[in-house]
Design an enzyme around this catalytic site. Sequence first.
Site, PDB file in Angstrom:
ATOM      1  N   GLU A  88      13.159   1.325   4.327  1.00  0.00           N
ATOM      2  CA  GLU A  88      13.906   2.322   3.546  1.00  0.00           C
ATOM      3  C   GLU A  88      15.290   2.669   4.081  1.00  0.00           C
ATOM      4  O   GLU A  88      16.167   3.074   3.301  1.00  0.00           O
ATOM      5  CB  GLU A  88      13.069   3.601   3.416  1.00  0.00           C
ATOM      6  CG  GLU A  88      11.866   3.471   2.497  1.00  0.00           C
ATOM      7  CD  GLU A  88      10.690   2.754   3.142  1.00  0.00           C
ATOM      8  OE1 GLU A  88       9.702   2.493   2.441  1.00  0.00           O
ATOM      9  OE2 GLU A  88      10.749   2.446   4.355  1.00  0.00           O
TER      10      GLU A  88
ATOM     11  N   GLY B 207       5.704   2.224  -0.440  1.00  0.00           N
ATOM     12  CA  GLY B 207       4.564   2.772  -1.164  1.00  0.00           C
ATOM     13  C   GLY B 207       3.330   1.906  -1.115  1.00  0.00           C
ATOM     14  O   GLY B 207       2.201   2.397  -1.270  1.00  0.00           O
TER      15      GLY B 207
ATOM     16  N   ASP C  73       8.579   6.853   4.211  1.00  0.00           N
ATOM     17  CA  ASP C  73       7.814   8.012   3.736  1.00  0.00           C
ATOM     18  C   ASP C  73       6.344   7.636   3.553  1.00  0.00           C
ATOM     19  O   ASP C  73       5.784   6.955   4.384  1.00  0.00           O
ATOM     20  CB  ASP C  73       8.455   8.583   2.466  1.00  0.00           C
ATOM     21  CG  ASP C  73       8.464   7.591   1.302  1.00  0.00           C
ATOM     22  OD1 ASP C  73       8.414   6.364   1.534  1.00  0.00           O
ATOM     23  OD2 ASP C  73       8.532   8.041   0.138  1.00  0.00           O
TER      24      ASP C  73
ATOM     25  N   GLY D 101       7.799   1.756  -3.899  1.00  0.00           N
ATOM     26  CA  GLY D 101       7.927   2.638  -5.042  1.00  0.00           C
ATOM     27  C   GLY D 101       8.989   2.137  -6.006  1.00  0.00           C
ATOM     28  O   GLY D 101       9.750   1.221  -5.700  1.00  0.00           O
TER      29      GLY D 101
END
Length: 334
Positions: free
Chosen positions: A136, A113, A144, A64
């Site tokens: 992350e 992502g 996530d 992301g």
Amino acid sequence: MSFIRTSVGNGVGEIILDRPKALNALDQTMIDDMHRVLLEWGDDDAIETVLVTSASPRAFCAGGDIREIRTNALAGDTAAITRYFAGEYGLDQLVAEYPKPYVALIDGAAMGGGLGISVHGELRIVTENALIAMPEVGIGFFPDVGSTYFLPRLPEGVGMWMGLTGARIRGADAVALGLATHYVPSADLDGVAQRIRDGAGLADALAEYREPVTTDLPLTKIASYFPLGADPVAILGGLQGAVGDEWCDEMATLLQASSPTSVAVTAALLEAGAQSSLAQCLERELHAAEQITVTPDFAEGVRAVLVDKDRNPSWTPATLDEVDPAVVARIVGE
């Protein structure tokens, strides 16, 4: 300007990720554009298959747009942060529930992502150039994009290992672990992609690539040292106790380099995710994302890795022993 391109032909709709300078990191426009296109194609009887590819030789999608999220966090723009993650996780859910075959071709980095828009799809085709990770914890965040659903469902210990250390795996490893479905040599990938574009059935296009794939990952060690539900402090202690074991030393170093708060949050989210649906995991992740992006570690981690790039973050607190369980519970939503 859009960072995705699309084409339609022979019953195939292709989405081409085209933000090469950022390694196709997903910004808000890319998330919104992909969501819109997939909704349109889902209702289009002329489209039978969706193919997702990259215009970059270096990456499928490196994650992301974390730098922009940090900017919003520093500005106190929590609404923008919520909009971004809600949009991204909604896109991941759409991919998971897509009514037509969804095929991702991964010939480069696929992290964060990038896994959200690939792993949830029906077919994930990787090459020897694929580099897959959920790194992350190294930026003060947590894995996530629905990874709190799919990581706990990998072979014993693998999800915790990948989530807590940010360890990187290659294409063959991803197939062996179940993160990818087919291994295709990079030299053959264009041919496979063209057969799909030409309307060949997926089974025919991939007929030569059905052989089982093996991995050299130390799965027995991973299962032993990273069991789901284990306390990260105990995991680190076990690794440090394996005196003279080079792999354990390396994993301990990775754990200690990451945000202690992020490591603790990740362990809790993965344990909860093992008993949850994808939708429940994404809802929990959205709450956690809103909470963790306002902590000092997030701004500091992104600064150290992506802004100043000194790779020398100063975490608060500095060690796993000092992490407050109440803070972890607040972020996770317990």
